[in-house]
Write a protein that holds these residues in place. Sequence first.
Motif, PDB file in Angstrom:
ATOM      1  N   ASP A 214      24.378  55.734 -57.411  1.00 39.27           N
ATOM      2  CA  ASP A 214      23.015  55.715 -57.712  1.00 39.27           C
ATOM      3  C   ASP A 214      22.539  56.116 -59.190  1.00 39.27           C
ATOM      4  N   ILE A 215      23.640  56.810 -59.647  1.00 34.96           N
ATOM      5  CA  ILE A 215      23.470  57.388 -61.247  1.00 34.96           C
ATOM      6  C   ILE A 215      23.455  56.404 -61.916  1.00 34.96           C
ATOM      7  N   GLU A 216      24.517  55.313 -61.848  1.00 33.95           N
ATOM      8  CA  GLU A 216      24.691  54.102 -62.632  1.00 33.95           C
ATOM      9  C   GLU A 216      23.609  53.097 -62.506  1.00 33.95           C
ATOM     10  N   ALA A 217      22.894  52.969 -61.373  1.00 33.73           N
ATOM     11  CA  ALA A 217      21.864  52.212 -61.191  1.00 33.73           C
ATOM     12  C   ALA A 217      20.415  52.961 -61.315  1.00 33.73           C
ATOM     13  N   GLY A 218      20.425  54.282 -62.056  1.00 37.67           N
ATOM     14  CA  GLY A 218      19.249  54.877 -62.200  1.00 37.67           C
ATOM     15  C   GLY A 218      18.418  55.255 -61.231  1.00 37.67           C
ATOM     16  N   ARG A 219      18.993  55.444 -59.988  1.00 33.69           N
ATOM     17  CA  ARG A 219      18.271  55.870 -58.786  1.00 33.69           C
ATOM     18  C   ARG A 219      17.987  57.235 -58.605  1.00 33.69           C
ATOM     19  N   TRP A 220      18.975  58.039 -59.373  1.00 34.66           N
ATOM     20  CA  TRP A 220      19.277  59.436 -59.403  1.00 34.66           C
ATOM     21  C   TRP A 220      19.433  59.893 -60.779  1.00 34.66           C
ATOM     22  N   GLN A 221      19.054  61.021 -61.353  1.00 40.13           N
ATOM     23  CA  GLN A 221      19.446  61.464 -62.449  1.00 40.13           C
ATOM     24  C   GLN A 221      19.669  63.153 -62.258  1.00 40.13           C
ATOM     25  N   PRO A 222      20.763  63.583 -62.713  1.00 42.48           N
ATOM     26  CA  PRO A 222      21.168  65.112 -62.509  1.00 42.48           C
ATOM     27  C   PRO A 222      19.933  65.942 -63.380  1.00 42.48           C
ATOM     28  N   PRO A 223      19.612  66.963 -62.605  1.00 45.31           N
ATOM     29  CA  PRO A 223      18.836  67.989 -63.509  1.00 45.31           C
ATOM     30  C   PRO A 223      19.583  68.544 -64.410  1.00 45.31           C
ATOM     31  N   SER A 224      18.731  69.280 -65.214  1.00 49.06           N
ATOM     32  CA  SER A 224      19.480  69.997 -66.423  1.00 49.06           C
ATOM     33  C   SER A 224      19.843  71.264 -65.804  1.00 49.06           C
ATOM     34  N   GLU A 225      20.750  71.994 -66.417  1.00 53.20           N
ATOM     35  CA  GLU A 225      21.514  73.337 -65.734  1.00 53.20           C
ATOM     36  C   GLU A 225      19.950  74.259 -65.704  1.00 53.20           C
ATOM     37  N   GLY A 226      19.158  74.283 -66.592  1.00 58.73           N
ATOM     38  CA  GLY A 226      17.787  75.084 -66.760  1.00 58.73           C
ATOM     39  C   GLY A 226      16.965  74.802 -65.639  1.00 58.73           C
ATOM     40  N   GLU A 227      16.954  73.449 -65.129  1.00 55.11           N
ATOM     41  CA  GLU A 227      16.085  73.280 -63.911  1.00 55.11           C
ATOM     42  C   GLU A 227      16.746  73.753 -62.941  1.00 55.11           C
ATOM     43  N   ILE A 228      17.913  73.507 -62.657  1.00 54.87           N
ATOM     44  CA  ILE A 228      18.854  73.960 -61.642  1.00 54.87           C
ATOM     45  C   ILE A 228      18.814  75.617 -61.207  1.00 54.87           C
ATOM     46  N   ALA A 229      18.636  76.075 -62.350  1.00 51.70           N
ATOM     47  CA  ALA A 229      18.575  77.481 -62.064  1.00 51.70           C
ATOM     48  C   ALA A 229      17.232  78.144 -61.786  1.00 51.70           C
ATOM     49  N   ARG A 230      16.250  77.301 -62.531  1.00 50.56           N
ATOM     50  CA  ARG A 230      15.007  77.741 -62.059  1.00 50.56           C
ATOM     51  C   ARG A 230      14.509  77.429 -60.348  1.00 50.56           C
ATOM     52  N   GLU A 231      14.958  76.093 -60.140  1.00 54.25           N
ATOM     53  CA  GLU A 231      15.031  75.960 -58.662  1.00 54.25           C
ATOM     54  C   GLU A 231      15.752  77.156 -57.858  1.00 54.25           C
ATOM     55  N   ILE A 232      16.861  77.518 -58.180  1.00 57.64           N
ATOM     56  CA  ILE A 232      17.400  78.417 -57.212  1.00 57.64           C
ATOM     57  C   ILE A 232      16.549  79.768 -57.294  1.00 57.64           C
ATOM     58  N   GLN A 233      15.880  79.961 -58.342  1.00 54.82           N
ATOM     59  CA  GLN A 233      15.104  81.246 -58.451  1.00 54.82           C
ATOM     60  C   GLN A 233      13.735  80.936 -57.568  1.00 54.82           C
ATOM     61  N   THR A 234      12.876  79.763 -57.749  1.00 52.54           N
ATOM     62  CA  THR A 234      11.994  79.471 -56.695  1.00 52.54           C
ATOM     63  C   THR A 234      12.508  79.518 -55.325  1.00 52.54           C
ATOM     64  N   PHE A 235      13.607  78.997 -55.167  1.00 49.13           N
ATOM     65  CA  PHE A 235      14.087  79.134 -53.555  1.00 49.13           C
ATOM     66  C   PHE A 235      14.120  80.567 -53.098  1.00 49.13           C
ATOM     67  N   VAL A 236      14.762  81.335 -53.681  1.00 52.41           N
ATOM     68  CA  VAL A 236      14.833  82.740 -53.489  1.00 52.41           C
ATOM     69  C   VAL A 236      13.772  83.431 -53.332  1.00 52.41           C
ATOM     70  N   ARG A 237      12.775  83.011 -54.340  1.00 54.57           N
ATOM     71  CA  ARG A 237      11.523  84.031 -54.358  1.00 54.57           C
ATOM     72  C   ARG A 237      10.695  83.693 -53.039  1.00 54.57           C
ATOM     73  N   HIS A 238      10.661  82.404 -52.711  1.00 54.32           N
ATOM     74  CA  HIS A 238       9.836  81.871 -51.440  1.00 54.32           C
ATOM     75  C   HIS A 238      10.645  81.937 -50.120  1.00 54.32           C
ATOM     76  N   LEU A 239      11.743  82.685 -50.062  1.00 54.03           N
ATOM     77  CA  LEU A 239      12.307  82.863 -48.606  1.00 54.03           C
ATOM     78  C   LEU A 239      11.457  83.730 -47.955  1.00 54.03           C
ATOM     79  N   SER A 240      11.464  83.637 -46.503  1.00 53.60           N
ATOM     80  CA  SER A 240      10.594  84.694 -45.934  1.00 53.60           C
ATOM     81  C   SER A 240      11.312  85.097 -44.566  1.00 53.60           C
ATOM     82  N   CYS A 241      12.182  84.857 -44.670  1.00 50.88           N
ATOM     83  CA  CYS A 241      13.473  85.441 -43.457  1.00 50.88           C
ATOM     84  C   CYS A 241      14.269  86.376 -44.058  1.00 50.88           C
TER      85      CYS A 241
END
Length: 295
Positions: A214-241
């Motif tokens: 998928d990466i070779e064919a351009g169907r999926w690109q890895p996010p940057s480390e900063g984007e992943i960290a901000r994703e995890i932060q948003t995930f944790v911030r919005h958990l309501s269980c």
Amino acid sequence: MLIESPQHRPPHDMSSPMLQIVTGCSHGKCHFCDIFTGVPFTALPMDEITADIDKIAQTATADLRRIYLTGGNPFALPVSKLEAVFDEVEQRIPTVKSYGGFCRIMDIEHKSDEDLKRLVARGVDEITLGAESGFDEALAFMEKGHVAADIVEQGQRLHDAGMRFTFFYLAGMAGAGRGQENALASAEVFSQAGPSRILVVTITPTKDWPLAHDIEAGRWQPPSEGEIAREIQTFVRHLSCTCMVNCSHDTDIIRFEGMVPLNQQKLVELMDHRIPQMNEQAARRMREALHGATF
Ligand code: SF4
């Protein structure tokens, strides 16, 4: 045989001996997985299983209470087969009263409510499910084999049966530019399902994963480390269980563990503090060194 490589256990089950009862994974399609490539899904013969139980019994301590079933997804087996394994375990190690193991969301769907209650009655009191994401686009792209609604429905059925469960969250799975969508959808879906624990793992593509194509064919690109960290932060911030969140896999750059909602604000603040200190190149080098990652 006593464990055909590779087998895995989550960190909270590190003291539970592993008992392999299947080979391979009955799904085997996820683009981010090569664990069981080329290994067919089969139930191991009972004589091999009992031979391994005998070996575990030889070193079991007097207070051994829990066994972790392995192979890709041992709970794909019929309940009668699982009960036969439990019988063999308890004949040899009578102190064992509890079982865990990896499980697919769809393994639960394929079991009746009665099946789930029978498993709980035999001590299957906490299992680990590869939910990975609650974002349907990412789940479909990766051919995970379930949709977000399945996660919620099967989580509810597990609650009704009285079985606790842990979810994996695969940060970065939606690819570059989609981290916030993945985080928000996943936080909502996971919160509705209500796992007692979430294990955060960060996607770390290797050349052996189907995702490499998928990466070779351009169907999926890895996010940057900063984007992943901000994703995890948003995930944790919005958990309501109410659940434990563990982000300490060796693929995770910013590591933490805490209860939500008790420590939720502190975890978000910790990431606020750490994200600006991240070094993108150092994080990528760590992935390459530890996992042979290819970006
Ligand atoms: S269900 Fe789990 S073990 Fe099976 S292919 Fe997907 S990630 Fe791998």
